[in-house]
Motif scaffolding. Structure first.
Motif: not given
Lengths: 160, 561
Positions: A96-99, A101, B237, B272, B275, B308, B494, B547, B550
């Motif tokens: 997903n997007l934040l991952t 990034i 996902n 989000d 994530w 991580y 990004k 980044f 987040p």
């Protein structure tokens, strides 16, 4: 008697035709790419997509999506600096997007993305609005929208 | 005629039977053909996605990924299934009765000529009618007859992924709708991989309620544990099945990931909430000894997915308490981007512009908001316009000399207001070819009224940047962006998409921040500044951070106070 036989023949024909179709139903086609994924995303993209990207160039993105073994997670759209009306390419990630990034920001190895260059640039406003609805994360609506777009080229982006 | 009709019926029955038994050669996932006895199949309905297996559940089989296994282990494939009825048999009987009745009604007078023995009247009509009914229903009866059982197949591979063993287990069907358990032990003879395939050979839907691979011989559904548990984790996902719960977190063992948190469980105001890397690792459950200050608890890597550490708690609210986690990492040092040096640069840029650039007449800017071309000019040391070109919609030639102190150009309405990557290389070209330190600023007048300056704060850094990322190969001349697929373009994308997708900014506003971010990350030696029309001062646009996490967002200091 003749009427009875005629009815029987018609009924047999219908049911037999149906049986024929069912009888020849085969096991659903196993996409060629399915056998490629052995747990390593980077190798999968390189060996199973990039090495055979001719299969998808000139065709809708659905041709790639239908063969993916691991689904996309997010999309990032890019607009040319000198033409804000279009999206000329979109970068797809398996996270997903934040991952995405976070991983790319942390330079986590084997983070691999695919930049899809569109044959026909997409309208920027509509594309961005749709992407914003799911906060950049891959959704059924995005799949349907991008799936119909024709691929001009595919580039792999990765961190070593 | 009677013989003729009977022959026709016989042939039709035979044809129906042949159609029923026709099947195609089927090959398993490894190109090995198996028996033609595999019958017509139906979709396998998965009531609950088996946590232990891959999501490949279309068609008549469910297959797992290649599961790493080790010599000496014994793994157990367990699960439950049920068949469902679809009422086809009842429909078949009704259909055949209807045809037979209709046939009898139509044929009974047909056969009676008045001369035969009346006792034969009924049979002469009934026999063909019943035959027709049976023939019509024969196909359906074949379909609805006793259901073959399902089966498990397994394939053992060595490390080179050569098959070394295989086996099957028939899963005996019990009564309809009753869940039947099955348990298949598999002894591992050498290090390698295991693949399990569940196949439905019947014609009705099968509900696979539970299916897993474990170390323990236990028909009760339990989350898989041990190294296999981690190896089974999926890249799904961050989406759980709708009725699936977060799995058990066993703090005494290794990572778990029955499902990744469902976004609906998370706080509504999280940017989000889910994530989490779907190649899961609960940071509190990884490693040998969670919480050991000497260890990184999340260094497990099942399928090239790195665990991580998260600086903050898991934003998803799983209902399971996983116990105390590792100590929070220390907060990153606060960097004040608006240090005094930067403030001095901003003051200098504003002073230079207001005193030497702004007073110069620029009649060509009267059409700024509508002119589709990119105009360019130079500002000389004598405070005059040295070179001017009305340009084109994409680029414009620039002629400068040793007396050039600054350059300027416009961005037409079709372009993004903020500077482009091309502007970096143009400024570098001028700065490196005029007197050292002579040219420090590139002004960008945008059609929307914004005024930017790319201010050179470190000429040597700028030179190093353009050497590291040369124009050829990094600048897309057609779009003025960085080349698609390059690291710099990815950084731009990004950042832009972070701000548009999560921050709700317009593309232009997001691009402005992203460009400032790339200038910082790339160590370009440039600072992006934007004119404040109220104060008439340039204000630096600074975006720091990378980044990485987040939860600790990057920030922009605009203006510097």
């Amino acid at each position: 008697m003749k009427l009875l036989l005629s009815i029987s023949i018609v009924l047999f024909a219908v049911s037999s035709c149906s049986a024929q179709k069912t009888g020849t139903q085969s096991v659903p086609h196993i996409p060629a790419a399915q056998k490629c994924f052995q747990g390593d995303t980077l190798q999968y993209v390189q060996n199973c997509i990039m090495n055979h990207k001719d299969r998808y160039i000139g065709k809708p993105l659905d041709s790639l999506l239908s063969e993916l073994e691991i689904p996309f997670g997010s999309v990032m759209n890019s607009i040319p600096h000198n033409n804000t009306a279009i999206v000329d390419h979109s970068t797809l990630s398996f996270y997903n997007l934040l991952t995405t990034i976070g991983r790319s920001g942390a330079r986590i190895p084997k983070t691999v993305l695919l930049s899809i260059i569109w044959e026909k640039p997409l309208p920027s406003q509509a594309t961005l609005d749709l992407t914003r609805e799911s906060k950049g994360n891959w959704s059924a609506a995005l799949k349907e929208y991008f799936g119909k777009q024709v691929i001009k080229d595919i580039k792999m982006v990765k961190y070593d | 005629m009677r013989i003729f009709y009977l022959t026709i019926c016989y042939l039709l029955i035979l044809f129906s039977l042949k159609a029923q038994t026709t099947s195609t050669d089927q090959q398993d996932l490894f190109g090995v053909s198996y028996s033609k006895k595999g019958k017509i199949v139906r979709m396998v309905t998965i009531r609950e996605t088996p946590a232990a297996l891959n999501g490949q559940s279309t068609g008549n089989f469910v297959n797992s990924a290649l599961l790493p296994v080790y010599r000496g282990e014994t793994v157990f494939v367990t699960g439950e299934e049920a068949y469902t009825s679809n009422g086809s048999l009842a429909k078949t009987l009704l259909k055949s009765a209807g045809v037979a009745t209709l046939g009898y009604a139509l044929g009974k007078n047909e056969f009676y000529s008045g001369k035969e023995n009346p006792r034969h009247r009924t049979s002469r009509a009934l026999i063909p009618a019943v035959s027709a009914g049976v023939a019509v229903s024969f196909h359906d009866v074949m379909k609805a007859r006793g259901l073959p059982d399902a089966g498990l197949e397994y394939y053992l591979y060595n490390k080179e992924k050569k098959i070394v063993a295989s086996g099957t287990k028939r899963i005996t069907r019990q009564s309809r709708d009753k869940f039947a358990g099955f348990n298949l032990p598999i002894a591992i003879s050498e290090d390698g991989f295991l693949q399990v395939v569940y196949k439905n050979k019947g014609k009705s839907h099968v509900l696979v309620n539970k299916l897993q691979v474990t170390f323990e011989q236990n028909n009760d559904y339990i989350p898989a544990k041990g190294s296999i548990a981690n190896d089974l984790n999926l890249q799904n996902n961050a989406e759980c099945m709708p009725d699936h719960e977060c799995g058990t977190c066993d703090e005494g063992t290794e990572c778990y990931n029955e499902c990744v948190c469902h976004p609906s469980w998370c706080e509504p105001d999280d940017p989000d909430p889910c994530w989490i890397d779907p190649c899961i690792c609960d940071p509190w459950g990884c490693g040998e000894d969670p919480g050991d200050p000497g260890d990184d608890p999340c260094d497990y890597d099942p399928y090239s997915c790195d665990c991580y550490s998260y600086a903050d708690a898991n934003p998803c609210e799983c209902s399971i308490d996983c116990g105390p986690g590792p100590e929070d990492p220390p907060d990153p040092p606060v960097v004040d981007p608006c240090n005094q040096a930067m403030k001095n640069q901003a003051t200098m840029a504003s002073s230079f512009y207001n005193s030497r650039v702004a007073p110069i007449p620029k009649p060509f800017l009267s059409t700024l908001s509508t002119n589709p071309n990119e105009q360019v000019w130079t500002i000389q040391t004598d405070n005059t316009i040295g070179f001017y070109s009305p340009g084109s919609s994409n680029t414009a030639p620039l002629d400068f000399n040793h007396y050039t102190s600054a350059i300027g150009h416009t961005h037409p309405p079709s372009a993004i207001p903020a500077p482009s990557p091309r502007d970096i290389y143009t400024l570098n070209n001028v700065a490196q070819n005029t007197a050292v330190g002579a040219t420090t600023d590139s002004y960008i007048y945008a059609a929307d009224g914004s005024l930017y300056v790319l201010h050179v704060t470190d000429p040597s850094e700028l030179s190093t940047f353009t050497s590291t990322y040369p124009k050829a190969g990094n600048l897309d001349a057609a779009t003025n962006n960085f080349v698609t697929g390059t690291p710099l373009q990815l950084e731009m994308e990004k950042a832009i998409n972070y701000y548009t997708s999560t921050g709700g900014l317009s593309y232009n506003a997001a691009y402005e921040k992203a460009f400032a971010y790339v200038l910082d990350q790339g160590n370009t030696g440039l600072t992006l500044m934007k004119m404040n029309p109220v104060t008439n001062q340039f204000e630096p646009m600074l975006v720091t951070g990378n980044f990485t996490n987040p939860a600790a967002p990057v920030y922009t200091q605009h203006p510097c106070n």
